[in-house]
Motif scaffolding. Structure first.
Motif, PDB file in Angstrom:
ATOM      1  N   PHE A 179       0.815  -1.214   0.000  1.00 35.71           N
ATOM      2  CA  PHE A 179       0.000   0.000   0.000  1.00 35.71           C
ATOM      3  C   PHE A 179       0.848   1.263   0.000  1.00 35.71           C
ATOM      4  O   PHE A 179       0.318   2.380   0.000  1.00 35.71           O
ATOM      5  N   THR A 180       2.178   1.103  -0.018  1.00 39.30           N
ATOM      6  CA  THR A 180       3.054   2.276   0.117  1.00 39.30           C
ATOM      7  C   THR A 180       2.842   3.272  -1.015  1.00 39.30           C
ATOM      8  O   THR A 180       2.686   4.475  -0.767  1.00 39.30           O
ATOM      9  N   GLU A 181       2.838   2.775  -2.244  1.00 36.37           N
ATOM     10  CA  GLU A 181       2.786   3.700  -3.369  1.00 36.37           C
ATOM     11  C   GLU A 181       1.509   4.531  -3.337  1.00 36.37           C
ATOM     12  O   GLU A 181       1.526   5.744  -3.571  1.00 36.37           O
ATOM     13  N   ILE A 182       0.402   3.896  -3.016  1.00 34.39           N
ATOM     14  CA  ILE A 182      -0.874   4.618  -2.965  1.00 34.39           C
ATOM     15  C   ILE A 182      -0.821   5.708  -1.893  1.00 34.39           C
ATOM     16  O   ILE A 182      -1.205   6.850  -2.138  1.00 34.39           O
ATOM     17  N   GLN A 183      -0.303   5.358  -0.718  1.00 34.58           N
ATOM     18  CA  GLN A 183      -0.234   6.366   0.349  1.00 34.58           C
ATOM     19  C   GLN A 183       0.670   7.536  -0.047  1.00 34.58           C
ATOM     20  O   GLN A 183       0.361   8.691   0.224  1.00 34.58           O
ATOM     21  N   GLU A 184       1.780   7.213  -0.696  1.00 29.88           N
ATOM     22  CA  GLU A 184       2.691   8.289  -1.109  1.00 29.88           C
ATOM     23  C   GLU A 184       2.050   9.162  -2.191  1.00 29.88           C
ATOM     24  O   GLU A 184       2.171  10.388  -2.169  1.00 29.88           O
ATOM     25  N   GLN A 185       1.347   8.524  -3.117  1.00 33.50           N
ATOM     26  CA  GLN A 185       0.702   9.310  -4.178  1.00 33.50           C
ATOM     27  C   GLN A 185      -0.399  10.201  -3.616  1.00 33.50           C
ATOM     28  O   GLN A 185      -0.576  11.338  -4.059  1.00 33.50           O
ATOM     29  N   ILE A 186      -1.152   9.671  -2.645  1.00 35.58           N
ATOM     30  CA  ILE A 186      -2.194  10.501  -2.025  1.00 35.58           C
ATOM     31  C   ILE A 186      -1.534  11.700  -1.340  1.00 35.58           C
ATOM     32  O   ILE A 186      -1.967  12.840  -1.493  1.00 35.58           O
ATOM     33  N   LYS A 187      -0.448  11.419  -0.617  1.00 32.33           N
ATOM     34  CA  LYS A 187       0.224  12.508   0.103  1.00 32.33           C
ATOM     35  C   LYS A 187       0.768  13.558  -0.868  1.00 32.33           C
ATOM     36  O   LYS A 187       0.693  14.754  -0.608  1.00 32.33           O
ATOM     37  N   ASP A 188       1.302  13.071  -1.984  1.00 30.19           N
ATOM     38  CA  ASP A 188       1.933  14.004  -2.924  1.00 30.19           C
ATOM     39  C   ASP A 188       0.912  14.786  -3.753  1.00 30.19           C
ATOM     40  O   ASP A 188       1.194  15.898  -4.180  1.00 30.19           O
ATOM     41  N   ASN A 189      -0.270  14.195  -4.022  1.00 29.14           N
ATOM     42  CA  ASN A 189      -1.163  14.781  -5.022  1.00 29.14           C
ATOM     43  C   ASN A 189      -2.552  15.208  -4.544  1.00 29.14           C
ATOM     44  O   ASN A 189      -3.291  15.827  -5.311  1.00 29.14           O
ATOM     45  N   CYS A 190      -2.925  14.843  -3.328  1.00 27.31           N
ATOM     46  CA  CYS A 190      -4.291  15.167  -2.895  1.00 27.31           C
ATOM     47  C   CYS A 190      -4.256  16.117  -1.702  1.00 27.31           C
ATOM     48  O   CYS A 190      -3.277  16.142  -0.958  1.00 27.31           O
ATOM     49  N   PRO A 191      -5.336  16.884  -1.492  1.00 30.64           N
ATOM     50  CA  PRO A 191      -5.370  17.799  -0.352  1.00 30.64           C
ATOM     51  C   PRO A 191      -5.252  17.024   0.960  1.00 30.64           C
ATOM     52  O   PRO A 191      -5.909  15.984   1.129  1.00 30.64           O
ATOM     53  N   GLU A 202      -6.359  17.442   3.944  1.00 32.38           N
ATOM     54  CA  GLU A 202      -7.521  17.213   4.807  1.00 32.38           C
ATOM     55  C   GLU A 202      -8.455  16.120   4.272  1.00 32.38           C
ATOM     56  O   GLU A 202      -9.309  15.620   4.992  1.00 32.38           O
ATOM     57  N   LEU A 203      -8.272  15.729   2.997  1.00 35.83           N
ATOM     58  CA  LEU A 203      -9.094  14.638   2.447  1.00 35.83           C
ATOM     59  C   LEU A 203      -8.326  13.317   2.364  1.00 35.83           C
ATOM     60  O   LEU A 203      -8.865  12.308   1.905  1.00 35.83           O
ATOM     61  N   SER A 204      -7.061  13.347   2.801  1.00 36.53           N
ATOM     62  CA  SER A 204      -6.215  12.174   2.536  1.00 36.53           C
ATOM     63  C   SER A 204      -6.747  10.913   3.235  1.00 36.53           C
ATOM     64  O   SER A 204      -6.681   9.821   2.676  1.00 36.53           O
ATOM     65  N   THR A 205      -7.290  11.067   4.428  1.00 30.84           N
ATOM     66  CA  THR A 205      -7.753   9.877   5.145  1.00 30.84           C
ATOM     67  C   THR A 205      -8.940   9.231   4.424  1.00 30.84           C
ATOM     68  O   THR A 205      -8.965   8.014   4.226  1.00 30.84           O
ATOM     69  N   VAL A 206      -9.907  10.042   4.026  1.00 31.57           N
ATOM     70  CA  VAL A 206     -11.089   9.460   3.389  1.00 31.57           C
ATOM     71  C   VAL A 206     -10.723   8.861   2.029  1.00 31.57           C
ATOM     72  O   VAL A 206     -11.228   7.798   1.641  1.00 31.57           O
ATOM     73  N   ILE A 207      -9.797   9.500   1.319  1.00 34.53           N
ATOM     74  CA  ILE A 207      -9.353   8.948   0.032  1.00 34.53           C
ATOM     75  C   ILE A 207      -8.626   7.616   0.253  1.00 34.53           C
ATOM     76  O   ILE A 207      -8.857   6.635  -0.455  1.00 34.53           O
ATOM     77  N   MET A 208      -7.778   7.594   1.276  1.00 40.74           N
ATOM     78  CA  MET A 208      -7.066   6.345   1.592  1.00 40.74           C
ATOM     79  C   MET A 208      -8.062   5.225   1.879  1.00 40.74           C
ATOM     80  O   MET A 208      -7.923   4.101   1.391  1.00 40.74           O
ATOM     81  N   ARG A 209      -9.085   5.539   2.656  1.00 40.85           N
ATOM     82  CA  ARG A 209     -10.056   4.502   3.009  1.00 40.85           C
ATOM     83  C   ARG A 209     -10.845   4.039   1.792  1.00 40.85           C
ATOM     84  O   ARG A 209     -11.222   2.870   1.683  1.00 40.85           O
ATOM     85  N   ARG A 210     -11.121   4.957   0.877  1.00 41.19           N
ATOM     86  CA  ARG A 210     -11.817   4.547  -0.346  1.00 41.19           C
ATOM     87  C   ARG A 210     -10.949   3.582  -1.158  1.00 41.19           C
ATOM     88  O   ARG A 210     -11.445   2.601  -1.717  1.00 41.19           O
ATOM     89  N   PHE A 211      -9.638   3.851  -1.201  1.00 44.79           N
ATOM     90  CA  PHE A 211      -8.734   2.914  -1.884  1.00 44.79           C
ATOM     91  C   PHE A 211      -8.780   1.544  -1.219  1.00 44.79           C
ATOM     92  O   PHE A 211      -8.822   0.512  -1.883  1.00 44.79           O
ATOM     93  N   ALA A 224     -10.847  15.270  -6.125  1.00 38.96           N
ATOM     94  CA  ALA A 224      -9.465  15.204  -5.619  1.00 38.96           C
ATOM     95  C   ALA A 224      -8.795  13.914  -6.078  1.00 38.96           C
ATOM     96  O   ALA A 224      -7.607  13.881  -6.413  1.00 38.96           O
ATOM     97  N   GLU A 225      -9.583  12.836  -6.114  1.00 41.43           N
ATOM     98  CA  GLU A 225      -9.038  11.529  -6.518  1.00 41.43           C
ATOM     99  C   GLU A 225      -8.660  11.489  -7.991  1.00 41.43           C
ATOM    100  O   GLU A 225      -7.825  10.681  -8.404  1.00 41.43           O
ATOM    101  N   SER A 226      -9.289  12.374  -8.774  1.00 42.70           N
ATOM    102  CA  SER A 226      -9.057  12.309 -10.220  1.00 42.70           C
ATOM    103  C   SER A 226      -7.610  12.673 -10.571  1.00 42.70           C
ATOM    104  O   SER A 226      -7.161  12.444 -11.688  1.00 42.70           O
ATOM    105  N   ALA A 227      -6.865  13.205  -9.597  1.00 43.07           N
ATOM    106  CA  ALA A 227      -5.442  13.450  -9.820  1.00 43.07           C
ATOM    107  C   ALA A 227      -4.660  12.143  -9.910  1.00 43.07           C
ATOM    108  O   ALA A 227      -3.495  12.134 -10.318  1.00 43.07           O
ATOM    109  N   LEU A 228      -5.286  11.033  -9.503  1.00 37.27           N
ATOM    110  CA  LEU A 228      -4.575   9.746  -9.450  1.00 37.27           C
ATOM    111  C   LEU A 228      -5.148   8.781 -10.482  1.00 37.27           C
ATOM    112  O   LEU A 228      -6.326   8.865 -10.828  1.00 37.27           O
ATOM    113  N   ASP A 229      -4.318   7.850 -10.924  1.00 35.46           N
ATOM    114  CA  ASP A 229      -4.803   6.808 -11.824  1.00 35.46           C
ATOM    115  C   ASP A 229      -5.383   5.685 -10.960  1.00 35.46           C
ATOM    116  O   ASP A 229      -4.760   4.637 -10.734  1.00 35.46           O
TER     117      ASP A 229
END
Lengths: 384, 393
Positions: free
Chosen positions: B245-257, B259-268, B366-371
């Motif tokens: 799960f490392t890459e996803i967490q790093e991409q969220i940190k690098d590319n998403c706001p 304050e939304l990182s936790t909810v985006i992580m949980r959706r992943f 916010a998620e649309s920044a990621l593939d």
């Protein structure tokens, strides 16, 4: 190839210790207390190990008592001296940066009513002699100061304890936890004015499960020069100070590891050179500050990789076969009390790593560490 | 001595035509669990499964403790088998239960006569046997309302059984009888309890764990494995997937706001789990969420995580307080493991001020920044599978 750079946690067992241990397991497995030949052979192994340790500490073999390891040696020294001295007063003095195996029994005594003075450490982790002199009074029963700090390598002014005690004519027992110093610098407890000294086998390439306590003047059948009482009862082993059938294989390995130790002077020079090599490498990575003072024991180098928490860096290095400690291996996941007492900022503490050498450490291992730190710094995202 | 364990079926006795199917599942599970202690003969009769060891020396106490963790049984007892001869029952009961009877002061006898051809009625059995026990153990007295021990006599079709007070079983439905589900397990206190609760309802468990080295260490995964070992004593073997799960967490940190990182992580996590679940015949996801417990478990945040997947999501703790969850974790035996201090993926990069009322359209944008699809499929493909079975450790 692996780079094992956490030699304060434990060390690789040396070949000499392996062979002594294996002989004791396979051939001389008798009970040293048995009076027939098989017992005598085992007893001879204990005597040999005792002698090699005594030589290293420039003391008599009858002043060495085997235990299960460093933690037990510290508990026996502290609880044993406090029990024997309790009529002489109730003050115990230690440093605020002692290992948990000293802090633990002392806290236990504190809860039982002893007054405990914990001497403050300065920004280099060192206690001051003045503070020590001020703290010692005629009611002091025990002083316990470590020779070398296990997290940063600071060398403590242990010798000052004897002078402090002499000034107020206190009968206090002086104990020194020398577990990280033994085998690395010359230790002569009698010259240091120390009554009790703890050492451990697995920190100097011996097997786990053996340690020793030096008791000045020895101990026999409840008579001793230094005031100390046993904490375990029920046998004649170790002249009743520490009864129980001795773990002959572990002690055999301990003795062999001590005999195999290189001469401290020459080896210390090699370790200084290794530390220089490491510090130059760290400088080339950048963003790394040392937490150990310049005059620390060069075997221990504590650093902070600014902005990157210890655990991810330790895990990252571990995935490449590079092993360092995030804080002290004895306190998993806890923030370092020693660095806190040195007054370091929270960021420095949460990003601290301890690198520690042994007589087997090679420059190639340091190269692996440096390249690991460089890559880790580039790929690990900064923490909260 | 001819001892057996009587296992009383729970809820499945209410089933109609397919009751036999549930009973077969229970027998299969019981046989499998008890096989570590030797060979057993298992027979189903009159809402009870009788487990008889082939070997007289089998450790029946160990067997009882295994059976207390099998879902589907309401109660169980270690019992003495006797011929249906009242004299034999009279003379054997007092000595068989003598340890228990001598350590209490009151008792009652409870007789069940399902074989109506037996010459005595149930009240007659109670009265005669009660008097006999009073003679043999003069310190005892009878208390029919609150006895310290109940002496049970069961006259069944093929034999009579004598046993003391019945122990409570694990309850619930036979493992596997409700299908399979995948639980998202972190290493905290909640998710193991959620897994246990759904296993109790007959779901066979698959577990999904997210590992983020180097931010999380090996110990974090070892901790999850010990948690699952405990649960598997109840649920049976668990299929365990560790997702990189490392890459996803790093991409969220690098590319998403932030304050939304936790909810985006949980959706992943939900999306990846849904892929693994579908590949492994699981019909639902299980999480340990409880409304309002943390920022990611507000109504708004739960709506966002829910919207990430189309399969049903079971949240058995949804209405429970933390202290209720802790009490359950202690009962199951997972609490002491859960509180070990290792980082898990949920606490890596925790934002200082997570959004407590995230709106789905902002989260999706916010998620649309990621593939997302590629990241989800890569993570699911990279998952390592193993099987965890606490009984075979």
């Amino acid at each position: 190839m692996e780079a094992y750079l956490d030699n304060c946690a434990t060390t690789q067992v040396c070949p000499e210790a392996v062979s002594a241990l294996s002989d004791a397991v396979l051939k001389n497995w008798g009970n040293p207390s048995s009076l027939y030949k098989k017992g005598n052979e085992a007893l001879a192994i204990l005597d040999g190990a005792r002698l090699s340790i005594a030589k290293r500490l420039s003391c008599g073999a009858d002043e060495i008592f085997f235990t299960s390891g460093g933690t037990e040696s510290n508990s026996l020294a502290i609880l044993g001296a406090a029990a024997a001295m309790k009529r002489g007063g109730n003050r115990i003095i230690i440093s605020s940066v002692e290992h948990p195996s000293v802090e633990g029994p002392v806290s236990h005594l504190e809860a039982d009513g002893f007054e405990v003075i914990r001497l403050r450490a300065d920004s280099e982790g060192r206690i001051s002699e003045d503070d020590l002199f001020r703290a010692v009074n005629s009611k002091t029963v025990l002083i316990s100061i470590m020779a070398v700090n296990n997290e940063v390598g600071t060398i403590q002014p242990v010798e000052a304890a004897r002078r402090a005690v002499a000034r107020v004519r206190s009968g206090a027992v002086i104990h020194c936890d020398a577990i990280q110093a033994f085998g690395k610098i010359d230790l002569k407890p009698s010259a240091m004015g120390v009554d009790l000294m703890s050492i451990s086998s697995h920190k100097i390439h011996g097997p786990k499960g053996a340690g020793a306590l030096y008791v000045r003047g020895g101990y026999k059948n409840n008579r001793s020069f230094v005031k100390i009482s046993p904490c375990v009862f029920g046998g004649l082993q170790e002249r009743t100070l520490r009864p129980g059938t001795e773990p002959v294989p572990a002690i055999a390995g301990f003795g062999a590891a001590v005999s195999a130790l290189p001469d401290t002077r020459g080896e210390l020079g090699r370790i200084y050179a290794l530390r220089e090599y490491l510090l130059r490498g760290l400088g080339s990575v950048g963003g790394i500050v040392p937490n150990s003072p310049d005059d620390a024991l060069p075997y221990i180098v504590n650093i902070s990789v600014l902005g990157i928490n210890s655990e991810p860096m330790m895990n990252f290095l571990s995935s490449r076969g590079v092993y360092v400690s995030s804080g002290s291996a004895c306190s998993k996941g806890m923030k370092s009390r020693v660095l806190k007492n040195m007054g370091l900022s929270g960021d420095r503490i949460s990003s601290a790593l301890r690198i520690s050498f042994s007589r087997f450490t090679k420059t190639e291992e340091i190269d692996m560490l440096i390249s690991g730190l460089r890559d880790g710094k580039n790929s690990i995202r900064r923490g909260r | 001595m001819n001892e057996v364990i009587l296992l009383k079926n729970g809820e499945i006795v209410l089933k109609g035509l397919n009751r036999r199917k549930f009973e077969d599942m229970l027998i299969k599970t019981t046989r499998r669990r008890l096989s570590a202690l030797g060979e057993w003969r298992l027979t189903a009769a009159q809402s009870t499964i009788i487990a008889k060891p082939s070997d007289e020396g089998t450790d029946l106490d160990a067997a009882v403790s295994i059976c207390r963790k099998i879902f589907g049984f309401a109660g169980l007892s270690r019992a003495l088998t006797l011929p249906k001869d009242f004299e034999a029952i009279l003379s054997a009961t007092g000595s068989y239960l003598s340890d228990e009877l001598s350590s209490v002061s009151t008792f009652k006898v409870c007789a069940k006569r399902s074989d109506k051809k037996f010459p005595l009625t149930s009240p007659e059995i109670c009265s005669i046997l009660g008097n006999r026990l009073l003679e043999e153990h003069p310190h005892l007295s009878v208390d029919v309302h609150n006895p310290d021990i109940v002496v049970n006599i069961e006259i069944r079709d093929d034999a009579a059984f004598v046993h003391g007070t019945q122990l409570k079983g694990a309850g619930g439905m036979p493992t596997g009888s409700s299908g399979k589900a995948a639980v998202l397990i972190s290493g905290g206190i909640d998710s193991p309890v959620a897994a246990w609760m759904m296993a109790k309802r007959g779901l066979q468990l698959t577990a999904v764990h997210f590992a983020s080295p180097p931010y999380t260490g090996e110990r974090a995964e070892m901790k999850v494995r010990s948690l699952l070992e405990k649960i598997s004593l109840y649920s049976g073997p668990i299929s365990f997937f560790t997702v990189p799960f490392t890459e996803i967490q790093e991409q969220i940190k690098d590319n998403c706001p932030e304050e939304l990182s936790t909810v985006i992580m949980r959706r992943f996590m939900m999306k990846i789990s849904a892929v693994i679940a579908a590949d492994n015949d699981c019909g639902a996801l299980i999480t340990g969420e409880s409304v309002g417990q943390v920022a990611s478990q507000t109504l708004h945040a739960l709506a966002c995580t829910d919207a990430a997947v189309s399969m049903p999501v079971f949240r058995p703790l949804i209405g429970m307080d933390k202290d209720e969850v802790v009490a359950a974790a202690r009962r199951i035996g997972t609490f002491d493991i859960s509180v070990l201090p290792y980082e898990d993926c949920c606490t890596v990069f925790t934002p200082k001020h997570p959004r407590t009322r995230p709106k789905l359209k902002y989260v999706e944008s916010a998620e649309s920044a990621l593939d997302t699809d590629k990241l989800v499929n890569d993570a699911a493909d990279g998952a390592q599978r193993s099987v965890i079975d606490g009984l075979r450790m």
